[in-house]
Design a protein around this motif. Structure first.
Motif, PDB file in Angstrom:
ATOM      1  N   ILE A   5      42.671  37.053 -51.784  1.00  0.00           N
ATOM      2  CA  ILE A   5      42.340  38.598 -51.997  1.00  0.00           C
ATOM      3  C   ILE A   5      41.673  39.095 -51.132  1.00  0.00           C
ATOM      4  O   ILE A   5      41.922  40.436 -50.523  1.00  0.00           O
ATOM      5  CB  ILE A   5      41.563  38.671 -53.468  1.00  0.00           C
ATOM      6  N   THR A   6      40.737  38.744 -50.278  1.00  0.00           N
ATOM      7  CA  THR A   6      39.815  38.956 -49.253  1.00  0.00           C
ATOM      8  C   THR A   6      40.872  39.426 -48.121  1.00  0.00           C
ATOM      9  O   THR A   6      40.563  40.225 -47.337  1.00  0.00           O
ATOM     10  CB  THR A   6      38.570  38.167 -48.728  1.00  0.00           C
ATOM     11  N   MET A   7      41.695  38.525 -47.896  1.00  0.00           N
ATOM     12  CA  MET A   7      42.725  38.872 -47.072  1.00  0.00           C
ATOM     13  C   MET A   7      43.531  40.014 -47.152  1.00  0.00           C
ATOM     14  O   MET A   7      43.579  40.722 -46.165  1.00  0.00           O
ATOM     15  CB  MET A   7      43.626  37.454 -46.914  1.00  0.00           C
ATOM     16  N   TYR A   8      44.011  40.263 -48.288  1.00  0.00           N
ATOM     17  CA  TYR A   8      44.927  41.231 -48.684  1.00  0.00           C
ATOM     18  C   TYR A   8      44.008  42.532 -48.339  1.00  0.00           C
ATOM     19  O   TYR A   8      44.641  43.546 -47.952  1.00  0.00           O
ATOM     20  CB  TYR A   8      45.167  41.128 -50.183  1.00  0.00           C
ATOM     21  N   LEU A   9      42.801  42.437 -48.853  1.00  0.00           N
ATOM     22  CA  LEU A   9      42.125  43.699 -48.867  1.00  0.00           C
ATOM     23  C   LEU A   9      41.567  44.256 -47.197  1.00  0.00           C
ATOM     24  O   LEU A   9      41.186  45.382 -47.130  1.00  0.00           O
ATOM     25  CB  LEU A   9      40.487  43.427 -49.551  1.00  0.00           C
ATOM     26  N   GLU A  10      41.866  43.140 -46.460  1.00  0.00           N
ATOM     27  CA  GLU A  10      41.953  43.913 -45.150  1.00  0.00           C
ATOM     28  C   GLU A  10      43.010  44.645 -44.555  1.00  0.00           C
ATOM     29  O   GLU A  10      42.916  45.449 -43.591  1.00  0.00           O
ATOM     30  CB  GLU A  10      41.851  42.735 -44.169  1.00  0.00           C
ATOM     31  N   ASN A  16      44.742  51.352 -49.779  1.00  0.00           N
ATOM     32  CA  ASN A  16      45.433  52.897 -50.272  1.00  0.00           C
ATOM     33  C   ASN A  16      45.960  52.771 -51.650  1.00  0.00           C
ATOM     34  O   ASN A  16      46.028  53.720 -52.607  1.00  0.00           O
ATOM     35  CB  ASN A  16      46.459  53.259 -49.116  1.00  0.00           C
ATOM     36  N   ALA A  17      46.917  51.737 -51.657  1.00  0.00           N
ATOM     37  CA  ALA A  17      47.629  51.596 -53.080  1.00  0.00           C
ATOM     38  C   ALA A  17      46.708  51.478 -54.158  1.00  0.00           C
ATOM     39  O   ALA A  17      46.770  52.087 -55.383  1.00  0.00           O
ATOM     40  CB  ALA A  17      48.588  50.153 -53.021  1.00  0.00           C
ATOM     41  N   LEU A  18      45.683  50.740 -54.001  1.00  0.00           N
ATOM     42  CA  LEU A  18      44.713  50.632 -55.203  1.00  0.00           C
ATOM     43  C   LEU A  18      43.945  51.924 -55.246  1.00  0.00           C
ATOM     44  O   LEU A  18      43.636  52.243 -56.322  1.00  0.00           O
ATOM     45  CB  LEU A  18      43.507  49.620 -54.772  1.00  0.00           C
ATOM     46  N   ILE A  19      43.655  52.831 -54.273  1.00  0.00           N
ATOM     47  CA  ILE A  19      42.933  53.938 -54.616  1.00  0.00           C
ATOM     48  C   ILE A  19      43.794  54.934 -55.387  1.00  0.00           C
ATOM     49  O   ILE A  19      43.526  55.371 -56.521  1.00  0.00           O
ATOM     50  CB  ILE A  19      42.457  54.648 -53.178  1.00  0.00           C
ATOM     51  N   VAL A  20      45.123  55.291 -54.703  1.00  0.00           N
ATOM     52  CA  VAL A  20      45.946  56.017 -55.534  1.00  0.00           C
ATOM     53  C   VAL A  20      46.441  55.523 -56.775  1.00  0.00           C
ATOM     54  O   VAL A  20      46.405  56.304 -58.013  1.00  0.00           O
ATOM     55  CB  VAL A  20      47.322  56.226 -54.717  1.00  0.00           C
ATOM     56  N   GLY A  21      46.551  54.359 -57.089  1.00  0.00           N
ATOM     57  CA  GLY A  21      46.983  53.924 -58.361  1.00  0.00           C
ATOM     58  C   GLY A  21      45.885  54.037 -59.506  1.00  0.00           C
ATOM     59  O   GLY A  21      46.369  54.329 -60.450  1.00  0.00           O
ATOM     60  N   PHE A 241      43.935  48.784 -61.959  1.00  0.00           N
ATOM     61  CA  PHE A 241      43.290  47.962 -60.739  1.00  0.00           C
ATOM     62  C   PHE A 241      43.985  46.537 -60.936  1.00  0.00           C
ATOM     63  O   PHE A 241      44.573  45.725 -59.885  1.00  0.00           O
ATOM     64  CB  PHE A 241      41.831  48.036 -60.956  1.00  0.00           C
ATOM     65  N   ILE A 242      43.883  45.921 -62.078  1.00  0.00           N
ATOM     66  CA  ILE A 242      44.367  44.562 -62.443  1.00  0.00           C
ATOM     67  C   ILE A 242      45.815  44.394 -62.135  1.00  0.00           C
ATOM     68  O   ILE A 242      46.114  43.671 -61.373  1.00  0.00           O
ATOM     69  CB  ILE A 242      43.965  43.949 -63.778  1.00  0.00           C
ATOM     70  N   GLY A 243      46.536  45.259 -62.548  1.00  0.00           N
ATOM     71  CA  GLY A 243      47.800  45.471 -62.507  1.00  0.00           C
ATOM     72  C   GLY A 243      48.537  45.248 -61.062  1.00  0.00           C
ATOM     73  O   GLY A 243      49.396  44.593 -60.740  1.00  0.00           O
ATOM     74  N   ILE A 244      47.741  46.142 -60.263  1.00  0.00           N
ATOM     75  CA  ILE A 244      48.198  46.397 -58.730  1.00  0.00           C
ATOM     76  C   ILE A 244      47.798  45.078 -58.331  1.00  0.00           C
ATOM     77  O   ILE A 244      48.369  44.745 -57.444  1.00  0.00           O
ATOM     78  CB  ILE A 244      47.537  47.563 -58.177  1.00  0.00           C
ATOM     79  N   ALA A 245      46.552  44.598 -58.346  1.00  0.00           N
ATOM     80  CA  ALA A 245      46.435  43.399 -57.699  1.00  0.00           C
ATOM     81  C   ALA A 245      47.227  42.035 -58.047  1.00  0.00           C
ATOM     82  O   ALA A 245      47.744  41.423 -56.976  1.00  0.00           O
ATOM     83  CB  ALA A 245      44.917  43.007 -58.047  1.00  0.00           C
TER      84      ALA A 245
END
Ligand code: ADP
Ligand code: MG
Lengths: 280, 219
Positions: A5-10, A16-21, A241-245
């Motif tokens: 997860i931390t890797m992806y968050l970089e 962007n996807a999380l914000i917009v979603g 949030f959970i869904g996108i993750a």
């Protein structure tokens, strides 16, 4: 897991996807409560199909900015459906069904006859169930959705008491000199705009689930309008949030994953309402 | 002071006349009971008085009243069973009529709502869910909301239609009390005897329109 997860968050595209979603989830859930209570749950579904039909036409016409066609057509249909709902001669649900099935059929037909794309069913599928374009957002698009969301939330807060009155009892609101028709019109137009804007994320088939699931879940937990509204927004945002993750980690389709999480949450709320103590 | 004057008014929808040749006045502090068979046009009259629709002919004069100053309790409110709303939220929404462009309720609005809840004995229900109340309690809540909209005059469309005998007697008592407090009442009722006993004037819609005092109606 945590490392992944931390890797992806970089990656900025993940952020962007999380914000917009999350923003789309927030906006679509705000009016969800009103739509469910006004027995307009299906308006989202109908409009999403209209937007699909319009998108097909725009694709066939090779329009550079497809929004220029889909947005006005969807807004116009939103107004038509609303007018139809008030007209006792044609029932509201029948109007919605007619418009929605009609535009779905015409859209697919037009795509089939005129489209030059080699991957027709792929195109149609991504319009219906959402594409991966949420992962390729530009910075500009992210800012646009932030600004639109702020405007939407501000308008909702300012008109909250009036929206409550119009939703709860139209007759009384009319007698109190509220411009009921104006508020109904605004609600439909805003819903149409949200649908068109979020089609990329969840696709036109799933958007109405996006609108109504959080509202229904919240209604299982709370009994006042304010609590239900706040709860549905929170549920919607958390589920998105959970869904996108999950979809990023597991490579599943974004829209379907979010709706699956929404549906599970509803099941949970239903169980809490049925078997647990209910919050006041 | 005369609040409402109806001068040779015809009511209806489009080209369809439901009531014709209607003449009556409502004075300040009056208690007018409107009766008549189903379909006689009672609700139509109420909606016209509220300004929700226009009379087909004739004139309705509102003296010192804006249409929004009238408190309204509608016939069988089509409020859904599962609507999540607390009593407090509903009563407060009665204050919207006076707000025009202000988005939020002021402390004064909240005070008005609290006063009216107390007046109708529903203050202890303030945080309860409206859907879970009994029919009689629901009508009281809606009446409290109507009072928030208007201090002067109330229009009640069959306020006891769905109530059991006990709640009905209760409701009539509350309405009489409000009238004694100086609020003008216009009430539609089916229950001719009980309702007319308390009213000062009677208006009967139908083939032969009657308007007069309740003593004259009995004679
Ligand atoms: N919205 C409407 N459009 C057309 N006709 C109506 C409408 N509402 C009521 N009516 C008709 O007007 C007549 C009077 O109705 P109403 O005022 O509701 O009667 P009441 O309240 O006395 O039972 C009825 O015949 C009814 O069918
Ligand atoms: Mg009636």
């Amino acid at each position: 897991m945590l490392e992944t997860i931390t890797m992806y968050l970089e990656y900025p595209f993940v952020i962007n996807a999380l914000i917009v979603g999350v923003l789309i989830a927030l906006c679509s859930s705000l009016l969800g409560v009103t739509l469910v209570l006004k027995r307009f749950s299906l308006i989202g579904d109908g409009l999403a199909h209209v937007a699909f039909g319009a998108l097909c036409v725009a694709t066939v016409l090779h329009m550079a900015n497809k929004m220029l066609l889909t947005l006005p057509i969807t807004v116009i249909c939103a107004i038509l459906i609303l007018r139809g709902g008030q007209n006792a001669k044609i029932r509201g649900d029948a109007v919605i069904a007619m418009i929605s099935v009609g535009s779905l059929a015409f859209g697919y037909l037009i795509m089939n006859v005129f489209a030059s794309s080699a991957n027709l069913s792929g195109d149609v599928c991504s319009t219906l169930f959402g594409s991966t374009s949420i992962l390729t957002l530009t910075e500009q698009e992210v800012w646009l959705s932030v600004i639109l969301s702020i405007l939407m939330v501000a308008a909702f807060v300012l008109f909250y008491n009036k929206i409550f009155a119009v939703t709860f009892d139209e007759d009384f609101a009319r007698a109190a000199r509220l411009n009921v028709d104006f508020y109904n019109l605004m609600i439909s137009i805003v819903i149409a705009i949200i649908i068109v804007l979020s089609m990329n994320l969840v696709g036109s088939l799933l958007i109405s689930a996006f609108i109504i699931f959080p509202a229904l879940s919240a209604m299982k937990l709370f009994k006042t309008f304010r609590a239900v509204t706040i709860c549905s927004v929170i549920l919607s945002v958390v589920c998105a949030f959970i869904g996108i993750a999950i979809s990023i980690l597991g490579g599943t389709p974004v829209g379907s994953t979010i709706v699956a999480v929404d549906a599970l949450t509803f099941g949970l709320c239903f169980a809490v309402n049925k078997f647990g103590g209910v919050a006041a | 002071m005369t609040l409402i004057t109806c001068d040779n008014v015809a009511l209806g929808y489009g080209s369809r006349v439901v009531v014709d040749g209607l003449n009556f006045t409502v004075d300040e502090g009056d208690y007018l009971c409107i009766i008549g068979e189903n379909g006689a046009g009672k609700s139509t009259l109420v909606k016209t008085l509220l300004g929700l629709q226009k009379p087909l002919r004739g004139k309705i004069l509102l003296n010192g009243l804006n249409a929004g100053d009238i408190g309204y309790l509608s016939q069988q409110t089509a409020i859904q069973k599962d609507f999540p709303a607390s009593v407090n939220e509903i009563v407060l929404s009665g204050c919207l009529a006076r707000k025009k462009f202000l988005p939020f309720y002021s402390a004064q609005d909240k005070e008005i709502a609290a006063t009216n809840m107390e007046r109708l004995g529903v203050q202890s229900l303030a945080d309860r869910s409206f859907a879970e109340l009994s029919g009689g309690q629901q009508q009281r809540v809606l009446l409290a909301r109507a009072l928030c909209a208007a201090k002067k005059i109330l229009l009640l469309d069959e306020p006891v239609a769905a109530l059991d005998p006990e709640a009905t007697a209760d409701m009539y008592k509350i309405i009489s009390q409000l009238n004694q407090d100086g609020i003008t009442i216009i009430m539609i009722s089916h229950d001719v005897n009980e309702a007319i006993g308390r009213a000062k004037h009677v208006l009967r819609l139908g083939k032969k329109i009657f308007y007069g005092t309740s003593e004259d109606y009995h004679a």
